[in-house]
Motif scaffolding. Sequence first.
Motif, PDB file in Angstrom:
ATOM      1  N   ARG A  84       0.823  -1.190   0.000  1.00  0.00           N
ATOM      2  CA  ARG A  84       0.000   0.000   0.000  1.00  0.00           C
ATOM      3  C   ARG A  84       0.872   1.261   0.000  1.00  0.00           C
ATOM      4  NH1 ARG A  84      -4.920  -1.371   4.249  1.00  0.00           N
ATOM      5  NH2 ARG A  84      -5.737  -3.204   3.121  1.00  0.00           N
ATOM      6  N   GLU A  85       0.181   2.351  -0.312  1.00  0.00           N
ATOM      7  CA  GLU A  85       0.917   3.615  -0.453  1.00  0.00           C
ATOM      8  C   GLU A  85       1.568   4.053   0.862  1.00  0.00           C
ATOM      9  OE1 GLU A  85       0.079   8.262  -1.714  1.00  0.00           O
ATOM     10  OE2 GLU A  85      -1.447   6.729  -2.070  1.00  0.00           O
ATOM     11  N   GLN A 108       4.585   1.888   1.451  1.00  0.00           N
ATOM     12  CA  GLN A 108       5.668   2.249   0.527  1.00  0.00           C
ATOM     13  C   GLN A 108       6.341   3.539   0.963  1.00  0.00           C
ATOM     14  OE1 GLN A 108       6.819   0.404  -2.185  1.00  0.00           O
ATOM     15  NE2 GLN A 108       8.460   1.925  -1.961  1.00  0.00           N
ATOM     16  N   LYS A 109       5.521   4.466   1.459  1.00  0.00           N
ATOM     17  CA  LYS A 109       6.091   5.721   1.940  1.00  0.00           C
ATOM     18  C   LYS A 109       7.054   5.482   3.100  1.00  0.00           C
ATOM     19  CE  LYS A 109       4.738  10.263   3.671  1.00  0.00           C
ATOM     20  NZ  LYS A 109       3.602  11.140   4.070  1.00  0.00           N
TER      21      LYS A 109
END
Length: 428
Positions: free
Chosen positions: A213-214, A217-218
Amino acid sequence: MNNTVQNLILIVDDNPTNVKVLFECLKSAGHRVLVAQTGESALEKVQLVSPDLILLDVMMPGINGFETCQHLKASQSTQDIPVVFMTALSDTEEKVKGFSVGAVDYITKPFQREEVLARVNTHLQLRNLTRKLEQLVSERTYELTATLEKLQDSQLQLIQNEKMSSLGNLVAGVAHEINNPIGFISGNLDQALIAVQDVIECLRLYQQEVPVRETIQKKITEVDLEYLIEDLPKMLNSMKIGCDRIREISTSLRTFSRSDTDDKVSADIHEGIDSTLMILSHRLKANETRPEIQIIKNYCSIPKVPCYLGQLNQVFMNILANAIDSFEEANQNSTYSEIVENPNVITISTATNHQQMIISIKDNGYGMAPGIKKRIFDHLYTTKPIGQGTGLGLSICKQIIESKHQGQLTVESELGKGSLFTIILPIV
């Protein structure tokens, strides 16, 4: 007066009648008699034979009695021979002058047998008593000197034992306190490394099987996960190397201070030297004023040697520490680049001839002047400033090698060219 060893009396007189009277008088009393007719002849005779007493006439051809006496008293080999002047009864001035130039008594002319023998025997007895007293003083001085040397040796031994005992106790405590936590950390690091590898494998599987998920990943980008996965095992390995290094230092400390003063043990001398170098490693490293001190080891294959290894290590420590001090003195007027061109080097060599082991420690430091080299092993002698040197180091080293190990410790040194210490130890 009949003696087991006859006294030798020298008569110095140019008057044949006087000589004859004295000769017969002394000979009949059991003395050996030697005759000289001039002062010059008397001085020649006393160079060949040492009389116990000299009967010296004042008035003679050539040099007179006073001058002859002055020559006798000026020479170290004859100054202790008692001189009795022979003079007329009324010659008070001559008597006084005779005492002033070193005479012990006088005999008046014309001679009286009883007076001659009484004065001669008195001064011979005083001479013999003086010799006995000098002998007693010499013997007592020798005894006192021997006693002083024994006291100094005992003092050195006590100081040495106290130092080694204190160091041994300190190291035992430090080793105990260090080894337990280091063992715990080292053992857990092995397991931690395995666990980290397992976690990394799990992360890789998640990356392959689960969509990222974003927000995740961040975070991955923020912590630089790839770098962490790569670097974390390296960090753990570095910690493991650090633990091993601490364990080596602890082992070197125990080897260096091994408390084996009661009995000799068969030991690897190379191990002792290496442990000492480990202890001194902080002084060998480069600093702002000089590059690293180079250590060259020329080790040969040697057997284990029966020795007091803790005490031998103390010898290595003193010699190596003095070499480092010598570099500091020699480098005072040199720049960093000059030292790089002519580096500080300590060369340690070992050799054996099946009966002896030879250990050489050579440096290219400041060296020693002849006067310092002559006294370098003296008790309480130090070249260091007040408060920095005790004068016990090399004195104790010599005692350890020569008294405790029946070996030899010598030094060769020249000012400006460094020093070479040689230790010879019996293998058997």
